[in-house]
Motif scaffolding. Structure first.
Motif, PDB file in Angstrom:
ATOM      1  N   ARG A   1      -2.977   4.803  -0.726  1.00  0.00           N
ATOM      2  CA  ARG A   1      -3.065   3.356  -0.481  1.00  0.00           C
ATOM      3  C   ARG A   1      -3.009   2.543  -1.774  1.00  0.00           C
TER       4      ARG A   1
ATOM      5  N   HIS B   1       0.873  -1.178   0.000  1.00  0.00           N
ATOM      6  CA  HIS B   1       0.000   0.000   0.000  1.00  0.00           C
ATOM      7  C   HIS B   1       0.909   1.227   0.000  1.00  0.00           C
TER       8      HIS B   1
ATOM      9  N   THR C   1       1.651 -10.976   7.419  1.00  0.00           N
ATOM     10  CA  THR C   1       1.495  -9.541   7.200  1.00  0.00           C
ATOM     11  C   THR C   1       1.733  -8.870   8.541  1.00  0.00           C
TER      12      THR C   1
ATOM     13  N   GLU D   1       1.584  -5.538  10.616  1.00  0.00           N
ATOM     14  CA  GLU D   1       1.065  -4.172  10.693  1.00  0.00           C
ATOM     15  C   GLU D   1       1.874  -3.474  11.783  1.00  0.00           C
TER      16      GLU D   1
ATOM     17  N   HIS E   1       3.387  -3.617   6.578  1.00  0.00           N
ATOM     18  CA  HIS E   1       2.317  -2.624   6.391  1.00  0.00           C
ATOM     19  C   HIS E   1       2.256  -1.687   7.597  1.00  0.00           C
TER      20      HIS E   1
ATOM     21  N   GLU F   1       2.035   3.346   3.055  1.00  0.00           N
ATOM     22  CA  GLU F   1       2.514   2.585   4.217  1.00  0.00           C
ATOM     23  C   GLU F   1       4.007   2.360   4.018  1.00  0.00           C
TER      24      GLU F   1
END
Ligand code: ZN
Length: 331
Positions: free
Chosen positions: A83, A38, A219, A221, A124, A41
């Motif tokens: 994004r 994204h 993933t 975050e 991310h 990010e």
């Protein structure tokens, strides 16, 4: 549209994907690290940039296996500072013979790269506040949706990336939402609202694609978009992954012991633009059974079915799109 003068470099659509690979001289696993899937990010991009400099200066070494870094995985979205480019790269990920948009063209280069690696660390960040968390795939299973045999390795990777909160169950919950929309389409003013999300394949992003070809991945975050600490979270995760997989002779820190595993169990759609939340929920806010989470335009209350958590609330969701997810602690 005509241009009076040649476009400046920044106004031109990106034409390539930049990948940095390091091959250790001894055999070992193949790791892929992605930043800016994204475009807004960028903590992963920044952490990767630091680590590339340290590898090139000799401060860090790759002795076994392969690590490849993609600092900017969606260069169009990154250039736009948003994004998505033409669309969300982290959905409907698959090669296409006739690409329809920029992200299809990226996927045609990125999917073979995912195929060529065993493990994926996808970095991310998120918009609203809260602590970092890591998303894993399903438990080992031989089902049709997301068969998997690497759950133990994937959990090890998740635990060594750092966050105490682990989220699982994305694709099967997503698929349940898709099925429900297909079975009972939302209507507004008598006409069916065309949902963009009518295809389970749309739920396939980098990690789901990776698992579909025999690999595994998480993933991560890392924190809020512009929080400088998110870069440190990303950097820590990269270094610990290099240590865990034995690519680099770095000390491996103990795995996160204070784990909290939350399982996504349902996705609730917004059915009308007049549907509203009862308060400004943040991801992972705890709710009690029966607590009102939102109000339908009709006046009906949307309540928590059991004790659990509101996850990924989106007050601006389109009609027939995901409004929020409901999660529970894994038993
Ligand atoms: Zn993201």
């Amino acid at each position: 549209m005509t241009h009076a003068s040649a476009p400046t470099p920044n106004s031109r659509q990106p034409s390539h994907l930049r990948v940095h690979s390091y091959h250790g001289l001894a055999p070992g696993p193949r790791l892929l690290v992605l930043g800016a899937v994204h475009g807004n990010e960028v903590c992963g991009t920044r952490a990767i940039t630091q680590i590339l400099a340290e590898l090139d200066s000799g401060a860090l070494a790759i002795e076994r296996g392969t690590v490849s870094f993609v600092p900017i995985t969606n260069p169009l979205a990154y250039q736009l500072g948003q994004r998505t480019g033409d669309r969300n790269l982290n959905r409907n990920m698959a090669p296409s013979a006739i690409p329809q948009d920029f992200e299809d063209r990226i996927a045609n280069v990125l999917c073979p790269l995912l195929d060529a690696h065993d493990a994926l660390l996808d970095l991310h960040s998120f918009h609203t506040g809260g602590a970092p968390f890591v998303m894993i795939g399903p438990q080992n299973n031989r089902g049709e949706l997301e068969p998997f045999a690497n759950a133990a390795q994937e959990m090890q990777l998740a635990l060594h990336t750092g966050p105490h909160r682990i989220v699982e169950g994305w694709l099967d919950t997503y698929a349940r939402g898709v099925k429900r929309r297909a079975a009972a389409p939302i209507t507004e003013g008598g006409s069916r609202v065309q949902s963009l999300v009518t295809d389970t394949n749309y739920g396939v992003g980098t990690t789901e694609y990776m698992r579909s070809t025999g690999g595994y991945g998480v993933t991560l975050e890392c924190g809020q978009h512009d929080d400088p600490e998110s870069v440190n979270v990303a950097r820590h995760a990269i270094l610990q992954t290099l240590a865990l997989l034995g690519l680099s002779p770095l000390p491996l820190q103990p795995a996160q012991g204070e784990r909290e595993i939350l399982r996504l169990v349902d996705v609730i759609d917004r059915e009308h633009v007049g549907d509203s939340f009862s308060r400004a929920w943040r991801s992972f806010d705890a709710v009690k059974a029966g607590e009102v989470i939102g109000l339908r335009y009709s006046g009906a209350e949307v309540k928590a079915p059991e004790d659990g958590f509101v996850v990924f609330p989106n007050p601006g969701a389109g009609v027939a799109q995901e409004w929020f997810y409901f999660a529970q602690r894994r038993a």
